[in-house]
Write a protein that holds these residues in place. Structure first.
Motif, PDB file in Angstrom:
ATOM      1  N   LEU A 146      34.175 -23.727   6.001  1.00  0.00           N
ATOM      2  CA  LEU A 146      33.885 -25.155   5.982  1.00  0.00           C
ATOM      3  C   LEU A 146      34.375 -25.801   4.681  1.00  0.00           C
ATOM      4  O   LEU A 146      35.010 -26.864   4.700  1.00  0.00           O
ATOM      5  CB  LEU A 146      32.386 -25.398   6.162  1.00  0.00           C
ATOM      6  CG  LEU A 146      31.932 -26.850   6.215  1.00  0.00           C
ATOM      7  CD1 LEU A 146      32.611 -27.604   7.354  1.00  0.00           C
ATOM      8  CD2 LEU A 146      30.421 -26.912   6.365  1.00  0.00           C
ATOM      9  N   VAL A 147      34.131 -25.150   3.566  1.00  0.00           N
ATOM     10  CA  VAL A 147      34.595 -25.673   2.276  1.00  0.00           C
ATOM     11  C   VAL A 147      36.123 -25.670   2.237  1.00  0.00           C
ATOM     12  O   VAL A 147      36.745 -26.637   1.785  1.00  0.00           O
ATOM     13  CB  VAL A 147      33.992 -24.860   1.105  1.00  0.00           C
ATOM     14  CG1 VAL A 147      34.662 -25.193  -0.220  1.00  0.00           C
ATOM     15  CG2 VAL A 147      32.487 -25.098   1.022  1.00  0.00           C
ATOM     16  N   SER A 148      36.733 -24.609   2.736  1.00  0.00           N
ATOM     17  CA  SER A 148      38.189 -24.497   2.734  1.00  0.00           C
ATOM     18  C   SER A 148      38.837 -25.581   3.599  1.00  0.00           C
ATOM     19  O   SER A 148      39.808 -26.228   3.181  1.00  0.00           O
ATOM     20  CB  SER A 148      38.594 -23.105   3.231  1.00  0.00           C
ATOM     21  OG  SER A 148      39.982 -22.989   3.279  1.00  0.00           O
ATOM     22  N   VAL A 149      38.306 -25.800   4.787  1.00  0.00           N
ATOM     23  CA  VAL A 149      38.867 -26.818   5.681  1.00  0.00           C
ATOM     24  C   VAL A 149      38.672 -28.207   5.085  1.00  0.00           C
ATOM     25  O   VAL A 149      39.572 -29.044   5.121  1.00  0.00           O
ATOM     26  CB  VAL A 149      38.243 -26.718   7.094  1.00  0.00           C
ATOM     27  CG1 VAL A 149      38.599 -27.919   7.948  1.00  0.00           C
ATOM     28  CG2 VAL A 149      38.696 -25.437   7.778  1.00  0.00           C
ATOM     29  N   THR A 150      37.510 -28.457   4.494  1.00  0.00           N
ATOM     30  CA  THR A 150      37.241 -29.753   3.864  1.00  0.00           C
ATOM     31  C   THR A 150      38.200 -29.976   2.689  1.00  0.00           C
ATOM     32  O   THR A 150      38.741 -31.076   2.523  1.00  0.00           O
ATOM     33  CB  THR A 150      35.777 -29.849   3.404  1.00  0.00           C
ATOM     34  OG1 THR A 150      34.926 -29.621   4.539  1.00  0.00           O
ATOM     35  CG2 THR A 150      35.467 -31.210   2.814  1.00  0.00           C
ATOM     36  N   ALA A 151      38.425 -28.945   1.890  1.00  0.00           N
ATOM     37  CA  ALA A 151      39.360 -29.053   0.768  1.00  0.00           C
ATOM     38  C   ALA A 151      40.779 -29.332   1.279  1.00  0.00           C
ATOM     39  O   ALA A 151      41.509 -30.144   0.690  1.00  0.00           O
ATOM     40  CB  ALA A 151      39.329 -27.789  -0.078  1.00  0.00           C
ATOM     41  N   ALA A 152      41.162 -28.690   2.369  1.00  0.00           N
ATOM     42  CA  ALA A 152      42.489 -28.933   2.946  1.00  0.00           C
ATOM     43  C   ALA A 152      42.618 -30.375   3.423  1.00  0.00           C
ATOM     44  O   ALA A 152      43.661 -31.016   3.222  1.00  0.00           O
ATOM     45  CB  ALA A 152      42.753 -27.958   4.090  1.00  0.00           C
TER      46      ALA A 152
END
Length: 150
Positions: free
Chosen positions: A16-22
């Motif tokens: 979730l953090v990775s997708v949000t950062a992307a």
């Protein structure tokens, strides 16, 4: 072959953090596009808007990237007229980078991250935004603590 979609676990915080950062990077890229800058170039300029000159090694540490990759990025930025390079007087092995006038004219982009934040937090109450920042900071600290123990 099955056409069923592959869904990640709904409770994977890392994903979730990775997708949000992307998504944040995509928003930033869209905002930078009219200025012919990439997010990585904007990060370099962000450092140079705060300091007159910085070494490629310092940039690499700041960006948490490998020095050869940052060196190639700086080379491309030099060709595009965003930065100038020179050899350090104190260490001939060190290359110093500084912003050109072209880059200095774009210093108003320094706080572009605020627009990205506003897009990500558009329907958050101020209290929710503050709580999210605090919780993410705690998660980052927990991760750092975990990694320092191993």
């Amino acid at each position: 072959m099955s056409k069923k979609s592959i869904e990640p676990p709904p409770d994977s915080l890392g994903r979730l953090v990775s997708v949000t950062a992307a998504r944040a990077q995509q928003i930033l890229a869209r905002l930078l596009e009219p200025h012919d800058l990439t997010p990585q170039q904007w990060i370099v300029l962000g450092v140079l808007w705060r300091r007159d000159e910085v070494s490629v090694g310092e940039l690499a540490r700041y960006m948490r990237s490998e020095k050869p990759a940052v060196s190639r990025l700086v080379d491309r930025m030099e060709k595009a007229g965003w930065v100038e390079k020179c050899t350090s007087c104190s260490d001939a092995r060190s290359v110093l980078v500084s912003a050109t006038n072209k880059a200095k004219e774009k210093e108003h982009l320094r706080t572009l991250y605020k627009q990205v934040n506003a897009a990500l937090l558009s329907d958050f109450a101020p209290k929710e935004s503050d709580q999210l920042y605090a919780l993410l900071e705690r998660a980052r600290e927990n991760a750092s603590h975990y990694l320092s123990e191993k």
